[in-house]
Motif scaffolding. Sequence first.
Motif, short mmCIF file in Angstrom:
data_model
loop_
_atom_site.label_atom_id
_atom_site.label_comp_id
_atom_site.label_asym_id
_atom_site.label_seq_id
_atom_site.Cartn_x
_atom_site.Cartn_y
_atom_site.Cartn_z
N ALA A 49 0.81 -1.22 0.00
CA ALA A 49 0.00 0.00 0.00
C ALA A 49 0.84 1.26 0.00
O ALA A 49 0.35 2.34 -0.34
N GLU A 50 2.13 1.14 0.35
CA GLU A 50 3.01 2.30 0.30
C GLU A 50 3.26 2.77 -1.13
O GLU A 50 3.83 3.84 -1.34
N ALA A 51 2.85 1.97 -2.12
CA ALA A 51 3.14 2.30 -3.52
C ALA A 51 1.90 2.36 -4.38
O ALA A 51 2.01 2.34 -5.61
N THR A 52 0.71 2.42 -3.77
CA THR A 52 -0.53 2.40 -4.56
C THR A 52 -1.30 3.71 -4.41
O THR A 52 -1.09 4.47 -3.46
N ALA A 53 -2.21 3.92 -5.34
CA ALA A 53 -2.95 5.19 -5.40
C ALA A 53 -4.38 5.06 -4.91
O ALA A 53 -5.23 5.88 -5.24
N ASN A 54 -4.65 4.03 -4.12
CA ASN A 54 -6.01 3.84 -3.60
C ASN A 54 -5.96 3.47 -2.13
O ASN A 54 -4.94 2.99 -1.62
N ALA A 55 -7.07 3.70 -1.46
CA ALA A 55 -7.24 3.30 -0.06
C ALA A 55 -8.46 2.38 0.00
O ALA A 55 -9.55 2.78 -0.42
N VAL A 56 -8.26 1.18 0.51
CA VAL A 56 -9.37 0.24 0.65
C VAL A 56 -10.07 0.49 1.98
O VAL A 56 -9.45 0.41 3.05
N LEU A 57 -11.36 0.81 1.90
CA LEU A 57 -12.15 1.13 3.10
C LEU A 57 -13.36 0.22 3.18
O LEU A 57 -13.96 -0.13 2.16
N LEU A 58 -13.70 -0.16 4.39
CA LEU A 58 -14.90 -0.95 4.62
C LEU A 58 -16.11 -0.03 4.74
O LEU A 58 -16.09 0.95 5.49
N SER A 59 -17.16 -0.35 3.98
CA SER A 59 -18.43 0.35 4.11
C SER A 59 -19.40 -0.62 4.79
O SER A 59 -20.00 -1.47 4.12
#
Length: 397
Positions: free
Chosen positions: A142-152
Amino acid sequence: MRFTFAGPGRIVFGPGVVSELPGIVAGFGERVLLVTGGHPGRVQAVVDGLGAAGLCVTAYAVTGEPTVAMAEAGARLARAEGCQVVVSVGGGSVMDAGKAVAALTTNPGDPYDYLEVVGRGLPLKHAPLPHVAAPTTAGTGAEATANAVLLSPEHQVKVSLRSPGMLPDVALADPELTYGLPPEITAATGLDALTQLLEAFVSGYKNPMTDALCRQGLHCAARSLERAFQNGSDAAAREDMSLAALLSGLALANAKLGAVHGLAAPLGGEFPAPHGFVCARLLPLVMAANVRALGARDPDSAALAAFAEAGRILTGESAGTDAPDAPDAPDVTDAAAGVRWVKGLCDRLGTPPLSEFGMTAAAVPGIAAKGLAASSMRGNPVQLSQGELEAILRAAL
């Protein structure tokens, strides 16, 4: 051929580089929001280092996997404290939270305006706060990606907040930060990295740069994941896995993922299952399904050749290369060997069945249907049907 490639503004990698963190952060501002996991004492040395550098630190602890509400709360805190830079030190959940907080701090309002799948998916209006990400696990990249995975929670699904501007300004990957990981977390995070490398390597969006990253990452994971699991103080194995995780993040950010992550998103939204173990349970089953589908529908596919190459990298062998009169056989043979290798590794690392996390056969059709709509599914090298996805899930129970 045409492709684009994007990554963090700067990558700092190597044992001991965490000592450079205070100086790096100071270049972005004096007021810092430090995002950590539920046990911030584990990174106390980092906190002390930032304080010793004269930085004003506001801590924000993320317990469990980040939700939309957690990201909103962190953004409110950052605005209230006048924070100029976000620093996330922790696992994938912490870094995802940091990226989301950095984005929402400068983009207040309804976060569902920007969320994929369950939201409107609109682009961010303003650039996020500067963000420095330092992983303490070797897995998500995740230190190299452009998204944040969030729980809804209300939608029972994990979704992404995504923007090119969310790539961290600095990814600081110090293998020494992973030395204290217990075997179970080493396995779960490392298997996530392996999954990402394999999915990016066969993705329909792959390119020569992501291929090169995946090849190196697969070599690292093949020789070191089990070693790091068996001996957490093996410095060479820890360094290999930190590099594999970083490379997996760079690769997936530019080549997308596939059916494993397409199914893992709704699974993680409905059941309290560690993401890495979900991926590991699904990975050999999805690989086998993809190889079968490609062999039946597109036997000359570049993805089938990529599965075969991955099999040769993982096994250290080159099965079938001496059979020039049967050009299709090597791909199928080597790909199948890769599937067997991955299944054997997942078994040895103690990957549990999905039923251990509460999933039942009754949930299979709904998870498969949500998986078909997941953004990650678009990167899969072949379109799998609802029935094929259901069969994978039933076999994973």
